[in-house]
Design an enzyme around this catalytic site. Structure first.
Site, PDB file in Angstrom:
ATOM      1  N   ASP A 297       0.913  -1.170  -0.036  1.00 33.26           N
ATOM      2  CA  ASP A 297      -0.133   0.156   0.058  1.00 33.26           C
ATOM      3  C   ASP A 297       0.789   1.400  -0.196  1.00 33.26           C
ATOM      4  O   ASP A 297       0.505   2.120  -0.675  1.00 33.26           O
ATOM      5  CB  ASP A 297      -0.798  -0.158   1.264  1.00 33.26           C
ATOM      6  CG  ASP A 297      -2.011   0.879   1.105  1.00 33.26           C
ATOM      7  OD1 ASP A 297      -2.508   1.275   0.107  1.00 33.26           O
ATOM      8  OD2 ASP A 297      -2.757   1.060   2.193  1.00 33.26           O
TER       9      ASP A 297
ATOM     10  N   HIS B   2      -4.719   2.496  -6.834  1.00 32.74           N
ATOM     11  CA  HIS B   2      -6.030   2.095  -6.036  1.00 32.74           C
ATOM     12  C   HIS B   2      -7.242   2.126  -6.822  1.00 32.74           C
ATOM     13  O   HIS B   2      -8.061   1.601  -6.620  1.00 32.74           O
ATOM     14  CB  HIS B   2      -6.347   3.257  -4.865  1.00 32.74           C
ATOM     15  CG  HIS B   2      -5.582   3.075  -3.627  1.00 32.74           C
ATOM     16  ND1 HIS B   2      -4.036   3.519  -3.717  1.00 32.74           N
ATOM     17  CD2 HIS B   2      -5.849   2.575  -2.705  1.00 32.74           C
ATOM     18  CE1 HIS B   2      -3.658   3.237  -2.295  1.00 32.74           C
ATOM     19  NE2 HIS B   2      -4.842   2.702  -1.714  1.00 32.74           N
TER      20      HIS B   2
ATOM     21  N   HIS C  42      -7.028  -1.390  -8.194  1.00 35.29           N
ATOM     22  CA  HIS C  42      -7.336  -2.193  -7.179  1.00 35.29           C
ATOM     23  C   HIS C  42      -8.873  -1.992  -7.125  1.00 35.29           C
ATOM     24  O   HIS C  42      -9.591  -3.317  -7.109  1.00 35.29           O
ATOM     25  CB  HIS C  42      -6.908  -1.784  -5.995  1.00 35.29           C
ATOM     26  CG  HIS C  42      -7.609  -2.065  -4.648  1.00 35.29           C
ATOM     27  ND1 HIS C  42      -8.709  -1.372  -4.275  1.00 35.29           N
ATOM     28  CD2 HIS C  42      -7.350  -3.073  -3.655  1.00 35.29           C
ATOM     29  CE1 HIS C  42      -8.921  -2.132  -3.282  1.00 35.29           C
ATOM     30  NE2 HIS C  42      -8.275  -3.118  -2.670  1.00 35.29           N
TER      31      HIS C  42
ATOM     32  N   HIS D 176      -5.738  -5.675   0.946  1.00 32.96           N
ATOM     33  CA  HIS D 176      -5.809  -4.396   0.190  1.00 32.96           C
ATOM     34  C   HIS D 176      -4.450  -4.125  -0.309  1.00 32.96           C
ATOM     35  O   HIS D 176      -4.362  -3.801  -1.602  1.00 32.96           O
ATOM     36  CB  HIS D 176      -6.248  -3.113   1.316  1.00 32.96           C
ATOM     37  CG  HIS D 176      -6.147  -2.142   0.732  1.00 32.96           C
ATOM     38  ND1 HIS D 176      -7.086  -1.475  -0.154  1.00 32.96           N
ATOM     39  CD2 HIS D 176      -5.094  -0.847   0.886  1.00 32.96           C
ATOM     40  CE1 HIS D 176      -6.772  -0.109  -0.580  1.00 32.96           C
ATOM     41  NE2 HIS D 176      -5.488   0.178  -0.035  1.00 32.96           N
TER      42      HIS D 176
HETATM   43 ZN   LIG Z   1      -4.775   1.861   0.360  1.00 32.23          ZN
END
Ligand SMILES: [Zn+2]
Length: 371
Positions: free
Chosen positions: A172, A257, A260, A274
């Site tokens: 992340d 993101h 994602h 995540h």
């Molecule tokens: Zn994130």
């Protein structure tokens, strides 16, 4: 004249055993605390937290977090906080427990403290909280308007968690600089208030996040695998929590993101954290933005060394069809998707092609490193 904005927590304290100082940080701002704590830590942490707060004259009431950050869970915490007249809500646990505590504090007009027990999320420092349905499906983001007053990161607690959390946090955090750069180049607004241009401070913090990951990520993993605390591990905990949290909120996110979010439409990705999915999103971002090969190689080698996913197969999508990729591209094009802050023209086709190409380039890199 463009307006620029910056925001962050008032206090950030990190190190082994700092949870013992919670009372000292809470006492100047509140006399009554509601503590929302992950069920896993109920037996091990409640007695010491209660004692530590009482020792500084702070009364406390504890809520065992139900496991999901739902509207109902927030309401339950708000009711407990009202009944006890809580002036501060303290969240102890993973991202969902912290988000629930932050949103409850927002509704109670109370101060906020976060005590993360894993280093895999940006939640501890940010002013945003995410609400899910009872089935764990993303529902909406709550803007709490303020960042936490206190962020207390006990590295002794963090190092005891499974190492996959720390690695996922690095995935992340890896997105922070690349996504900040997207926003800087496309002159998009950050997440402070209603949105401002990034400050020099925000941009430098995002870059520092990247530099720390490249310098210390591998060394931190080697130590953390055996539960050892070294300066590299402390640096990575700070990068995953503070630098990444400040970097994304003060600069913005983009295609890592965005990819994602669109990929979560494919069921096999639900089995990954995540940060693991975001790591693959980083590779896609670099291809989508047409960045030079050296940059792609640096990011790929970092992810491969850490065991982060870099190919569709790594995310359980070995059998993804052309139609699957096309639908991910379409989904990513939704106007609400954060992907639109990239500094290049987007089409569903360009997104799908970049995802496929990122995966292929990663496969070639892995094959090249084996021989
Ligand atoms: Zn994130």
């Amino acid at each position: 004249m463009t307006q620029r904005g910056y925001g962050g927590p008032l206090r950030y304290v990190q190190g082994p055993g700092v949870i013992a100082d919670l009372g000292a940080y809470v006492a100047p701002i509140a006399t009554s605390a509601l503590v929302v704590i992950d069920a896993f830590f109920w037996d091990s942490l409640v007695p010491s937290i209660e004692k530590g707060l009482a020792g500084k004259g702070v009364s406390s009431r504890f809520v065992r977090f139900g496991g999901e950050a739902t509207d109902a869970e927030v309401e339950r915490c708000v009711a407990e906080g009202r009944a006890s007249g809580a002036g501060i809500v303290i969240g102890v646990g993973g991202g969902k427990a912290l988000d629930t505590a932050k949103i409850a504090a927002f509704h109670l007009d109370a101060r906020i403290a976060t005590v993360p027990t894993i280093a895999s999320t940006d939640s501890p420092t940010s002013s945003l909280g995410v609400i899910y349905t009872a089935d764990g499906v993303y529902d909406h983001v709550v803007r709490c308007g303020r960042n936490p007053d206190i962020v207390l990161v006990d590295s002794e607690l963090i190092i005891r968690a499974p190492v996959r959390f720390l690695v996922s946090g690095m995935g992340d955090a890896l997105s922070t600089w690349y996504e900040a750069r997207s926003n800087l180049e496309s002159r998009s607004n950050n997440y402070i208030g209603d949105g401002y241009a990034a400050t020099v401070a925000g941009a430098r913090i995002a870059r520092a996040c990247h530099d720390v990951l490249m310098r210390d990520g591998r060394s931190a993993l080697a130590a953390a695998r055996s539960g050892r605390l070294t300066p590299a591990v402390e640096n990575i905990i700070e990068a995953n929590t503070l630098l990444s949290g400040l970097g994304f909120e003060n600069c913005g996110v983009s295609a890592a993101h965005g990819v994602h979010d669109a990929l979560t439409a494919l069921e096999p990705t639900h089995h990954f954290f995540h940060g693991e999915k975001v790591a693959f999103g980083v590779i896609c971002l670099l291809v989508l933005e047409g960045r030079p090969p050296e940059e792609l190689e640096e990011a790929l080698d970092f992810c491969i060394d850490l065991g982060l996913p870099t190919t569709l197969a790594d995310l359980g999508l070995k059998d993804a069809t052309e139609a699957d990729l096309a639908s991910v591209g379409e989904l990513a094009m939704k106007p609400t998707n954060v992907i639109h802050s990239v500094p290049v023209t987007l089409t569903a086709r360009s997104i799908a092609d970049s995802i496929w190409t990122a995966s292929r380039l990663a496969e070639e890199r892995k094959a090249g490193r084996r021989c």
